[in-house]
Design a protein around this motif. Structure first.
Motif, PDB file in Angstrom:
ATOM      1  N   ASP A  81       2.648  -9.709  33.656  1.00 58.82           N
ATOM      2  CA  ASP A  81       1.825  -8.772  34.036  1.00 58.82           C
ATOM      3  C   ASP A  81       1.373  -7.774  32.684  1.00 58.82           C
ATOM      4  OD1 ASP A  81       1.720  -9.068  36.499  1.00 58.82           O
ATOM      5  OD2 ASP A  81       3.180  -7.616  37.072  1.00 58.82           O
ATOM      6  N   LEU A  82       2.476  -7.823  31.788  1.00 57.97           N
ATOM      7  CA  LEU A  82       2.050  -7.101  30.512  1.00 57.97           C
ATOM      8  C   LEU A  82       1.012  -7.506  29.681  1.00 57.97           C
ATOM      9  CD1 LEU A  82       3.088  -4.844  28.496  1.00 57.97           C
ATOM     10  CD2 LEU A  82       4.754  -6.311  27.512  1.00 57.97           C
ATOM     11  N   LEU A  83       1.160  -9.120  29.434  1.00 59.76           N
ATOM     12  CA  LEU A  83       0.071  -9.479  28.922  1.00 59.76           C
ATOM     13  C   LEU A  83      -1.135  -9.423  29.371  1.00 59.76           C
ATOM     14  CD1 LEU A  83       1.777 -12.776  27.821  1.00 59.76           C
ATOM     15  CD2 LEU A  83       1.462 -10.866  26.458  1.00 59.76           C
ATOM     16  N   GLU A  84      -1.359  -9.426  30.764  1.00 61.63           N
ATOM     17  CA  GLU A  84      -2.496  -9.399  31.531  1.00 61.63           C
ATOM     18  C   GLU A  84      -3.090  -7.980  31.420  1.00 61.63           C
ATOM     19  OE1 GLU A  84      -4.385 -11.232  33.396  1.00 61.63           O
ATOM     20  OE2 GLU A  84      -3.264 -13.129  33.842  1.00 61.63           O
ATOM     21  N   GLY A  85      -2.116  -6.938  31.323  1.00 58.35           N
ATOM     22  CA  GLY A  85      -2.339  -5.537  31.040  1.00 58.35           C
ATOM     23  C   GLY A  85      -2.949  -5.250  29.806  1.00 58.35           C
ATOM     24  N   LEU A  86      -2.432  -6.009  28.799  1.00 60.94           N
ATOM     25  CA  LEU A  86      -3.107  -5.720  27.523  1.00 60.94           C
ATOM     26  C   LEU A  86      -4.301  -6.516  27.097  1.00 60.94           C
ATOM     27  CD1 LEU A  86       0.298  -5.541  25.539  1.00 60.94           C
ATOM     28  CD2 LEU A  86      -1.094  -3.875  26.113  1.00 60.94           C
ATOM     29  N   GLY A  87      -4.680  -7.245  28.212  1.00 57.87           N
ATOM     30  CA  GLY A  87      -5.957  -8.126  27.908  1.00 57.87           C
ATOM     31  C   GLY A  87      -5.543  -9.535  27.072  1.00 57.87           C
ATOM     32  N   ILE A  92       0.140 -16.333  23.553  1.00 52.41           N
ATOM     33  CA  ILE A  92       1.698 -15.668  23.675  1.00 52.41           C
ATOM     34  C   ILE A  92       2.459 -16.154  24.947  1.00 52.41           C
ATOM     35  CG2 ILE A  92       2.994 -13.520  23.655  1.00 52.41           C
ATOM     36  CD1 ILE A  92       0.537 -12.192  22.262  1.00 52.41           C
ATOM     37  N   SER A  93       3.801 -16.698  24.608  1.00 47.17           N
ATOM     38  CA  SER A  93       4.405 -17.126  25.694  1.00 47.17           C
ATOM     39  C   SER A  93       5.558 -16.196  26.231  1.00 47.17           C
ATOM     40  CB  SER A  93       5.009 -18.700  25.249  1.00 47.17           C
ATOM     41  OG  SER A  93       5.778 -18.233  24.094  1.00 47.17           O
ATOM     42  N   VAL A  94       5.710 -16.409  27.544  1.00 47.25           N
ATOM     43  CA  VAL A  94       6.574 -15.693  28.242  1.00 47.25           C
ATOM     44  C   VAL A  94       8.078 -16.449  28.474  1.00 47.25           C
ATOM     45  CG1 VAL A  94       7.157 -14.382  30.756  1.00 47.25           C
ATOM     46  CG2 VAL A  94       4.677 -14.447  29.536  1.00 47.25           C
ATOM     47  N   LYS A 124      11.131   0.552  29.011  1.00 45.42           N
ATOM     48  CA  LYS A 124      11.420   0.283  27.638  1.00 45.42           C
ATOM     49  C   LYS A 124      10.797  -0.858  26.978  1.00 45.42           C
ATOM     50  CE  LYS A 124      15.690   1.396  26.329  1.00 45.42           C
ATOM     51  NZ  LYS A 124      17.007   1.583  26.170  1.00 45.42           N
ATOM     52  N   SER A 125      10.754  -1.853  27.853  1.00 45.90           N
ATOM     53  CA  SER A 125      10.151  -3.095  27.424  1.00 45.90           C
ATOM     54  C   SER A 125       8.760  -2.845  27.215  1.00 45.90           C
ATOM     55  CB  SER A 125      10.493  -4.482  28.131  1.00 45.90           C
ATOM     56  OG  SER A 125      11.902  -4.542  28.219  1.00 45.90           O
ATOM     57  N   ALA A 126       8.020  -2.449  28.142  1.00 43.70           N
ATOM     58  CA  ALA A 126       6.466  -2.313  27.854  1.00 43.70           C
ATOM     59  C   ALA A 126       6.111  -1.312  26.886  1.00 43.70           C
ATOM     60  CB  ALA A 126       6.004  -1.734  29.170  1.00 43.70           C
ATOM     61  N   ALA A 127       7.087  -0.400  26.404  1.00 43.62           N
ATOM     62  CA  ALA A 127       6.880   0.487  25.508  1.00 43.62           C
ATOM     63  C   ALA A 127       7.009  -0.113  24.111  1.00 43.62           C
ATOM     64  CB  ALA A 127       7.776   1.686  25.382  1.00 43.62           C
ATOM     65  N   GLY A 128       7.812  -0.782  24.123  1.00 38.19           N
ATOM     66  CA  GLY A 128       8.278  -1.647  22.791  1.00 38.19           C
ATOM     67  C   GLY A 128       7.553  -2.704  22.366  1.00 38.19           C
ATOM     68  N   ILE A 129       7.602  -3.748  23.375  1.00 41.70           N
ATOM     69  CA  ILE A 129       6.913  -4.936  23.436  1.00 41.70           C
ATOM     70  C   ILE A 129       5.199  -4.780  23.268  1.00 41.70           C
ATOM     71  CG2 ILE A 129       6.346  -7.270  24.306  1.00 41.70           C
ATOM     72  CD1 ILE A 129       9.259  -7.353  25.507  1.00 41.70           C
ATOM     73  N   GLY A 130       5.135  -3.639  23.966  1.00 42.86           N
ATOM     74  CA  GLY A 130       3.517  -3.359  24.183  1.00 42.86           C
ATOM     75  C   GLY A 130       2.940  -2.746  22.822  1.00 42.86           C
ATOM     76  N   ALA A 131       3.832  -1.949  22.242  1.00 42.60           N
ATOM     77  CA  ALA A 131       3.357  -1.523  20.984  1.00 42.60           C
ATOM     78  C   ALA A 131       3.195  -2.390  19.995  1.00 42.60           C
ATOM     79  CB  ALA A 131       4.455  -0.258  20.502  1.00 42.60           C
ATOM     80  N   LEU A 132       3.954  -3.447  19.910  1.00 35.55           N
ATOM     81  CA  LEU A 132       4.088  -4.389  18.714  1.00 35.55           C
ATOM     82  C   LEU A 132       2.729  -5.378  19.274  1.00 35.55           C
ATOM     83  CD1 LEU A 132       7.804  -5.079  18.514  1.00 35.55           C
ATOM     84  CD2 LEU A 132       6.176  -4.200  16.724  1.00 35.55           C
ATOM     85  N   LEU A 133       2.447  -5.606  20.549  1.00 34.01           N
ATOM     86  CA  LEU A 133       1.611  -6.450  20.835  1.00 34.01           C
ATOM     87  C   LEU A 133       0.264  -5.956  20.635  1.00 34.01           C
ATOM     88  CD1 LEU A 133       2.822  -8.092  24.078  1.00 34.01           C
ATOM     89  CD2 LEU A 133       2.770  -9.401  21.916  1.00 34.01           C
TER      90      LEU A 133
END
Length: 350
Positions: free
Chosen positions: A248-254, A23-25, A214-223
């Motif tokens: 950070d989000l991608l790292e946090g989700l593994g 997944i790219s940033v 908001k981004s962590a909630a929405g993007i994270g839920a989908l990822l």
């Protein structure tokens, strides 16, 4: 382990999107499009921060020159953001853009969409169709009454069909809304309806504080459901903060494991050191560490090593001192004022 949604793959420059690829940033320049020196300088900073794909607005013919300048300055793919004038898409493609972002509904009739598709096919450039809740077609809005998730899905699939009519299939879709539940549902529906790669984002998410949430909630839920192939955390802030937050989000989700990861406990009445200061300092120092390790900073020696026994290295506070531990086993005791430096020495030795 998160099972990724199966979808087709497209390539922008050296970055592959979709399929089993990472997944790219993404981020976007916020310098004036005509200020090439400032834009180039910001692009270099974003590349250094870890941005994988960079978007730049091309509002008029004069701004097309920015694409070539960016291509010379950085090695990451450049996306030309086009609205209204299909000729700008053609010129941006000729100038070296690695990807074109359009809304086919606002660049004219099918002949103009076909012209863009033909040029992008000839140059092996993918097209991202960007649908926002605030710019849906009148007929789709009339059908649903307001910008629902179903309306956004229908808009994205309609625009994709225009490219498909031109025999173009190197497509990425995005369906962004400032309302998180609507955004999440729109992507879920679209993921079920097609196999195109998806670019995730919450549009107009706000300033850094609320935008991150908001981004962590929405993007994270989908990822977490395996949906999403590229992401942008849109903030009313320096774009470098978008990149840092995305990584950070991608790292946090593994979903990435390239940098040192910090775990730290909440403070409580047993905390024996200045934990907030120390954890913040360690977090800052870890930014330059490119090792897939977990570092723990804990507030007391009673629970610290035990609760963080899975950490590769860490410290736990006592009264004016701290113990260093590795995989839950105490190594040695150090004064509180030297704790961060001693911890960093241990990290460097790993």
């Amino acid at each position: 382990m998160i099972d990724r949604r199966l979808c087709r793959s497209v390539t922008a420059g050296k970055v592959s999107i979709g399929g089993n690829h990472s997944i790219s940033v993404q981020s976007m320049l916020n310098t004036p499009a005509h200020d090439i020196p400032a834009s180039v300088e910001q692009a270099r900073r974003l590349e250094a921060a870890g941005c994988d794909i960079l978007r730049a607005a091309v509002p008029d013919k004069e701004a097309v020159g920015l694409i070539a300048a960016l291509k010379e300055a950085v090695s990451i793919p450049i996306v030309a953001d086009i609205h209204f004038d299909y000729r700008l898409a053609l010129e941006a493609a000729a100038a070296g853009a690695d990807k074109i972002r359009i809304n086919p509904g606002n660049i004219g009739g099918e002949d103009r969409v076909k012209a863009v598709a033909d040029e992008c096919r000839r140059r092996n450039i993918p097209i991202r169709i960007g649908v926002n809740s605030g710019s849906l077609e009148p007929e789709i809005l009339a059908r649903y009454g307001h910008p629902t998730a179903e309306a956004m899905r229908d808009s994205a699939l309609y625009h994709a069909s225009l490219l498909e009519k031109a025999d173009f299939h190197d497509i990425v879709l995005s369906m962004k809304s400032s309302d998180v539940p609507t955004m999440v549902r729109a992507y879920e529906l679209t993921a079920e309806a097609c196999d195109y790669p998806l670019h995730l984002g919450v549009t107009e998410a706000g300033t850094e504080r609320m935008g991150l949430i908001k981004s962590a909630a929405g993007i994270g839920a989908l990822l977490l459901r395996g949906i999403g192939d590229t992401i942008r955390i849109s903030l009313t802030a320096d774009p470098e903060r978008e990149v840092e937050a995305g990584i950070d989000l991608l790292e946090g989700l593994g979903l990435r494991n390239e940098r040192a990861r910090l775990v730290s406990c909440p403070t409580c009445g047993r905390t024996g050191i200045d934990l907030i200061r120390i954890a913040s300092e360690v977090e800052e120092r870890l930014k330059g560490i490119r090792k897939p390790i977990t570092v723990a900073v804990m507030g007391c020696v009673v629970n610290g090593p035990g609760e963080a026994r899975e950490a590769d290295i860490g410290l736990a506070g006592g009264k004016g001192k701290a113990v260093l531990f590795r995989k839950g086993e105490v190594i040695r005791t150090v004064p509180e004022e030297n704790a961060v430096e001693e911890l960093m020495k241990e990290i460097e030795g790993l």
